[in-house]
Enzyme design. Structure first.
Site, mmCIF file in Angstrom:
data_model
loop_
_atom_site.group_PDB
_atom_site.id
_atom_site.type_symbol
_atom_site.label_atom_id
_atom_site.label_comp_id
_atom_site.label_asym_id
_atom_site.label_seq_id
_atom_site.Cartn_x
_atom_site.Cartn_y
_atom_site.Cartn_z
ATOM 1 C CB CYS A 132 15.532 1.674 -56.670
ATOM 2 S SG CYS A 132 16.723 1.524 -55.280
ATOM 3 C CB CYS A 175 19.985 2.893 -57.456
ATOM 4 S SG CYS A 175 20.444 1.088 -56.894
ATOM 5 C CG ASP A 232 14.874 7.223 -42.101
ATOM 6 O OD1 ASP A 232 14.621 5.950 -42.276
ATOM 7 O OD2 ASP A 232 13.855 7.845 -42.204
ATOM 8 C CG HIS A 248 18.822 -0.488 -52.422
ATOM 9 N ND1 HIS A 248 19.530 -0.032 -53.753
ATOM 10 C CD2 HIS A 248 19.614 -0.738 -51.522
ATOM 11 C CE1 HIS A 248 20.686 0.081 -53.444
ATOM 12 N NE2 HIS A 248 20.916 -0.495 -52.339
ATOM 13 C CG HIS A 252 16.421 -0.044 -46.182
ATOM 14 N ND1 HIS A 252 15.673 -0.436 -47.041
ATOM 15 C CD2 HIS A 252 15.544 0.246 -45.186
ATOM 16 C CE1 HIS A 252 14.498 -0.407 -46.833
ATOM 17 N NE2 HIS A 252 14.088 0.156 -45.744
HETATM 18 P P1 5GP Z 1 11.334 0.782 -44.963
HETATM 19 O O1 5GP Z 1 9.817 1.115 -44.535
HETATM 20 O O2 5GP Z 1 11.483 0.552 -46.411
HETATM 21 O O3 5GP Z 1 11.966 -0.375 -44.152
HETATM 22 O O4 5GP Z 1 12.096 2.053 -44.754
HETATM 23 C C1 5GP Z 1 12.370 3.136 -45.523
HETATM 24 C C2 5GP Z 1 12.986 4.238 -44.687
HETATM 25 O O5 5GP Z 1 13.640 4.989 -45.874
HETATM 26 C C3 5GP Z 1 11.931 5.134 -43.964
HETATM 27 O O6 5GP Z 1 12.153 4.985 -42.472
HETATM 28 C C4 5GP Z 1 12.065 6.338 -44.632
HETATM 29 O O7 5GP Z 1 11.750 7.477 -43.771
HETATM 30 C C5 5GP Z 1 13.359 6.353 -45.356
HETATM 31 N N1 5GP Z 1 13.563 7.309 -46.585
HETATM 32 C C6 5GP Z 1 12.440 7.177 -47.476
HETATM 33 N N2 5GP Z 1 12.950 8.478 -48.609
HETATM 34 C C7 5GP Z 1 13.942 8.522 -48.199
HETATM 35 C C8 5GP Z 1 14.975 9.740 -48.704
HETATM 36 O O8 5GP Z 1 14.780 9.954 -49.649
HETATM 37 N N3 5GP Z 1 15.965 9.882 -47.819
HETATM 38 C C9 5GP Z 1 16.509 9.059 -46.826
HETATM 39 N N4 5GP Z 1 17.424 9.800 -46.238
HETATM 40 N N5 5GP Z 1 15.613 8.548 -46.203
HETATM 41 C C10 5GP Z 1 14.431 8.088 -46.851
HETATM 42 ZN ZN ZN Z 2 18.462 0.424 -55.471
#
Ligand code: 5GP
Ligand code: ZN
Length: 118
Positions: free
Chosen positions: A2, A5, A28, A93, A95
């Site tokens: 993922c 990961c 983020d 994953h 977070h």
């Molecule tokens: P979720 O919506 O799953 O709670 O949040 C995923 C978060 O991961 C989002 O706030 C998005 O901006 C962040 N994100 C997605 N892809 C990447 C990445 O490649 N690098 C970083 N640093 N953040 C990411």
């Molecule tokens: Zn993972």
């Protein structure tokens, strides 16, 4: 493997702020507040649904120390984990979003009528 990961394995770059044997914190990519950090366990866990109490114990300390480090401990901050479809989880994953650096809005969470309780 993922996305997060791959960040743990340094296959994808991230702006890392804090790290120990078990956890990683990085900015983020699409910040929603002046401070928007993601804190993750290095070992893959899909979401909060599967996480163990032991991992959560370590995560708690890690986030507390992180808040100290980025100096939002006194001003306050918010910790959010989105879970599954309705929770709006995009990356599968576990977070924790750590948001702060300014007064956060307490906003609009759903278009459904909140009075229609389940
Ligand atoms: P979720 O919506 O799953 O709670 O949040 C995923 C978060 O991961 C989002 O706030 C998005 O901006 C962040 N994100 C997605 N892809 C990447 C990445 O490649 N690098 C970083 N640093 N953040 C990411
Ligand atoms: Zn993972």
């Amino acid at each position: 493997m993922c996305l997060f990961c791959k960040i743990v394995n340094k296959e994808i770059p991230a702006n890392v702020i804090a790290e120990n044997d078990d956890f990683l914190a990085f900015h983020d990519i699409n910040p929603k507040a002046p401070v928007h950090i993601l804190a993750i366990p290095k070992k893959h866990v899909d979401s909060f649904i599967e996480v163990s109490p032991e991992t959560m114990a370590g995560m708690t300390t890690f986030i507390q120390d992180l808040a100290h480090e980025v100096k939002i401990q006194k001003s306050g901050y918010r910790v959010i984990t989105n879970i599954g479809e309705n929770g709006g989880q995009e990356v599968k994953h576990l977070h924790f979003h750590v948001l702060g650096g300014s007064k956060l809005a307490w906003g609009h969470f759903s278009d459904a009528d909140p009075k229609n309780n389940l």
